[in-house]
Design a protein around this motif. Structure first.
Motif, short mmCIF file in Angstrom:
data_model
loop_
_atom_site.label_atom_id
_atom_site.label_comp_id
_atom_site.label_asym_id
_atom_site.label_seq_id
_atom_site.Cartn_x
_atom_site.Cartn_y
_atom_site.Cartn_z
N ALA A 195 0.83 -1.21 0.00
CA ALA A 195 0.00 0.00 0.00
C ALA A 195 0.86 1.26 0.00
N PRO B 114 -7.08 1.02 -4.51
CA PRO B 114 -5.76 0.42 -4.17
C PRO B 114 -5.77 -1.09 -4.38
N ALA C 77 -2.79 -3.61 -2.88
CA ALA C 77 -2.81 -3.91 -1.44
C ALA C 77 -4.06 -4.69 -1.06
N MET C 78 -5.20 -4.39 -1.69
CA MET C 78 -6.44 -5.11 -1.36
C MET C 78 -6.34 -6.57 -1.79
N LEU D 94 -2.19 -0.33 8.30
CA LEU D 94 -2.52 0.10 6.94
C LEU D 94 -2.61 1.63 6.86
N CYS E 169 -1.21 3.89 3.83
CA CYS E 169 -2.11 4.50 2.83
C CYS E 169 -3.50 4.61 3.46
N THR F 186 -6.42 2.77 1.56
CA THR F 186 -6.41 1.31 1.70
C THR F 186 -6.96 0.92 3.07
N TYR G 62 -15.95 2.44 -2.75
CA TYR G 62 -15.51 1.33 -3.61
C TYR G 62 -16.68 0.53 -4.17
N THR H 119 -10.59 5.63 -2.02
CA THR H 119 -11.79 4.89 -1.61
C THR H 119 -12.83 4.87 -2.73
#
Lengths: 387, 82
Positions: free
Chosen positions: A19, A33, A36-37, A71, A75, A78, A155, A203
Motif C-alpha cells: 500500500a 488500491p 494492497a487489497m 494500513l 495509505c 487502503t 468502492y 476509496t
C-alpha cells in the motif's frame, strides 16, 4: 497474541508495504488500491472475523483495529476500504442469528475472499443512517426488489457484494429499517456522479443508483436499529479512529525523520524542532489513548449479555465522542507535522511530504458529519446520567 | 399511570398519528416516533413522574410502547400501572 493473530498481522504488514508503494499513485489518480487489497484478500484478512465454526479465524476486533493502524500508516484509503469492509463483515457475523443463507455466505467468504461495500446513506434522507426512503417491495414471485439512490458508496464499483439499508416494506416508517446483502450480479449500480475529492481519493466513493432483486433470505434477520447500535456504529467509530491514528502516526514519524535529519546535518543547531516534536508526541499520545480507550470500551461492552450496554444512549454518546474527537485531532497532528517540515512537508515529492496525510485525515470530520454527531450528542447529553 | 404517559407522549413524542389510535402495546417507533423526539419523551417522563432513568434504562426498547414505559416506571418504584 495467538499464532493466527500473528500470522494475520504479518500478512497485513506485507499488504501495508504494498500500500505504501502505491499510495501516491492511488491518491494522484483517485484509483482503487487494488494491489494492497489483493494482498489483504490473499492473507485471509477479509474474513478474519468469521467464526471458527464457519471455517474462519474468529479473530478479535483488537487484531482488526491494529491492522487498520498498520494500513493507515501506509495509505489512508487502503486502510479505510479495509475498515469499511470489516464493519460489514462484523454486522453479518453478529446479526445473522441462525440464518442458513448468511452462514453459507460467510463460509464462502473464507474460501473465496469477497469485498463488501455498504449503501447506508441515501439522497432523500442525507447522512441520517437511521432513516430510509427506499423500501423493499415484495414481488408476485416472492422475491424482493429495491431501488435506492445513494449519494456515496465507497468502492462501490470494485466491491463484490453490497449491504444496503432499506425500509422493511413500502408502508414502513422511515426508521423501520432492515439491511440486505446483495451479490454481484443481483444488483445493478449506475454511477451518478464523479469522484474528485480532497482526500481519501482511493476509496472511490461516488454516488450510485442501486437496483436489485433478492430472495428474502438475504435480509439480515435482526432489525437495522439493533445492528446499527450494537455493531455498525460502534465498530465503525472504533475502526475509523484506528485508521486516522495510523495516518497521524505516519505524519508524526515523517516530522521526526525530518527533525533527525536536521540534527544530523547540523549537530550544533538549535533544538526548536525537537521541542515541537515533543509537544506533537503529546498530541499523538492523547489521540492514541482516546482510540485505545474506545476499543477497550467496545470490547468490554461486547461481552455484556445480549449487548445490553451497547443499546444504551450512554454508549451512543461515548462512541460518537470517540469519532468526533479522533477525527478532529488526527488532522491537527498532521497539520503540526506539516508546520514542522515546512516546504519539505508541503511538497508532494519528499520523504517528509505530509499533504496526503492531512487531506486524508480531514475526511474524518465529514464522513458522517461531526456537526450531525454533535447535534445528536447535544440531545443525548440532556438525558444520559454518567458521561 | 398510562394516562399520564400518554399525555407526555402526546406533548413530546411528535408522532405522525394521534395517540388515541395507538394501543398500549403498539410500537411507538414503528408508529413514527423519531429518536430525537424520544429524548424529549424521556425528559418529559422524568419531569412528569419526578424520576431519573438510570443509563442502563435509557435504551430504545424501554421507550418503545406505553406498556414498556409503564414497566420501566414500575421498576423505578412508581407502583403498579393502574
Amino acid at each position: 497474541m495467538t499464532a493466527t493473530a500473528d500470522d494475520l498481522l504479518a500478512g497485513v504488514a506485507r499488504a501495508a508495504q504494498i500500500a505504501a508503494t502505491h499510495a501516491d499513485d492511488v491518491d494522484r489518480q483517485a484509483r482503487f488500491p487494488r494491489e494492497a487489497m489483493d494482498e489483504l484478500a490473499g492473507c485471509g484478512a477479509l474474513a478474519a472475523l468469521v467464526p471458527v465454526e464457519l471455517g474462519g479465524l474468529e479473530l478479535g476486533l483488537d487484531v482488526l483495529a491494529q491492522s487498520c493502524v498498520l494500513l493507515g500508516r501506509a495509505c489512508g484509503a487502503t486502510a479505510m476500504v479495509f475498515a469499511m469492509h470489516t464493519i460489514q463483515v462484523a454486522c453479518l457475523v453478529r446479526h445473522r442469528k441462525d440464518s442458513a443463507w448468511f452462514e453459507a455466505y460467510l463460509r464462502e467468504l473464507v474460501a473465496t475472499p469477497r469485498l463488501i461495500a455498504s449503501a447506508t446513506s441515501e439522497v432523500a434522507t442525507g447522512g441520517n443512517l437511521g432513516a430510509s426512503s427506499a423500501a423493499l417491495e415484495p414481488q408476485p414471485d416472492g422475491q424482493l426488489r429495491f431501488d435506492k439512490k445513494a449519494p456515496t458508496i465507497s468502492y462501490g464499483a470494485e466491491a463484490d457484494d453490497l449491504l444496503t439499508t432499506l425500509r422493511r416494506s413500502p408502508d414502513a416508517e422511515p426508521g423501520d429499517q432492515v439491511a440486505v446483502l446483495t451479490r454481484r450480479g443481483q444488483h445493478e449500480l449506475t454511477e451518478t456522479g464523479r469522484w474528485d475529492p480532497l482526500g481519501m481519493r482511493g476509496t472511490c466513493s461516488p454516488g450510485f443508483a442501486v437496483t436489485a432483486t433478492v430472495g428474502p433470505a438475504q435480509v439480515l434477520p435482526e432489525p437495522f436499529d439493533r445492528i446499527s447500535a450494537i455493531t455498525m456504529v460502534p465498530v465503525s467509530h472504533v475502526l475509523w479512529s484506528h485508521v486516522w491514528l495510523g495516518i497521524a502516526t505516519d505524519a508524526f514519524e515523517r516530522a521526526r525523520a525530518f527533525t533527525r535529519a536536521g540534527a544530523q546535518r547540523d549537530p550544533a543547531g538549535g533544538d526548536a524542532n525537537g521541542r515541537r516534536l515533543s509537544t506533537l508526541l503529546g498530541e499523538l499520545s492523547l489521540l492514541r489513548a482516546a482510540v485505545a480507550a474506545g476499543l477497550a470500551e467496545l470490547t468490554t461492552a461486547t461481552a455484556d449479555d445480549d449487548f445490553a450496554g451497547l443499546m444504551t444512549m450512554a454508549a451512543a454518546l461515548r462512541f460518537n465522542t470517540l469519532k468526533t474527537t479522533a477525527s478532529t485531532s488526527a488532522p491537527q497532528v498532521c497539520w503540526s507535522a506539516l508546520a514542522m517540515c515546512g516546504i519539505s512537508g508541503y511538497r508532494n515529492d519528499t520523504p517528509y511530504s505530509v499533504g496526503r496525510h492531512l487531506r486524508d485525515a480531514l475526511s474524518g470530520s465529514v464522513m458522517v458529519a461531526n456537526d450531525r454527531l454533535h447535534a445528536t450528542n447535544a440531545r443525548l447529553l440532556l438525558v444520559v446520567k454518567d458521561v | 399511570m398510562n394516562d399520564l404517559i400518554r399525555t407526555v407522549l402526546r406533548d413530546h413524542g411528535r408522532l405522525p398519528v394521534p395517540m388515541e389510535t395507538l394501543a398500549d402495546s403498539d410500537d411507538l417507533y414503528r408508529a413514527g416516533m423519531a429518536s430525537h423526539a424520544s429524548v424529549n419523551v424521556m425528559l418529559g417522563l422524568e419531569d412528569a413522574f419526578d424520576v431519573e432513568f438510570p443509563d442502563r434504562m435509557l435504551t430504545r426498547g424501554v421507550f418503545a410502547s406505553v406498556d414498556a414505559i409503564a414497566a420501566a416506571l414500575t421498576e423505578l418504584g412508581l407502583g403498579a400501572p393502574a
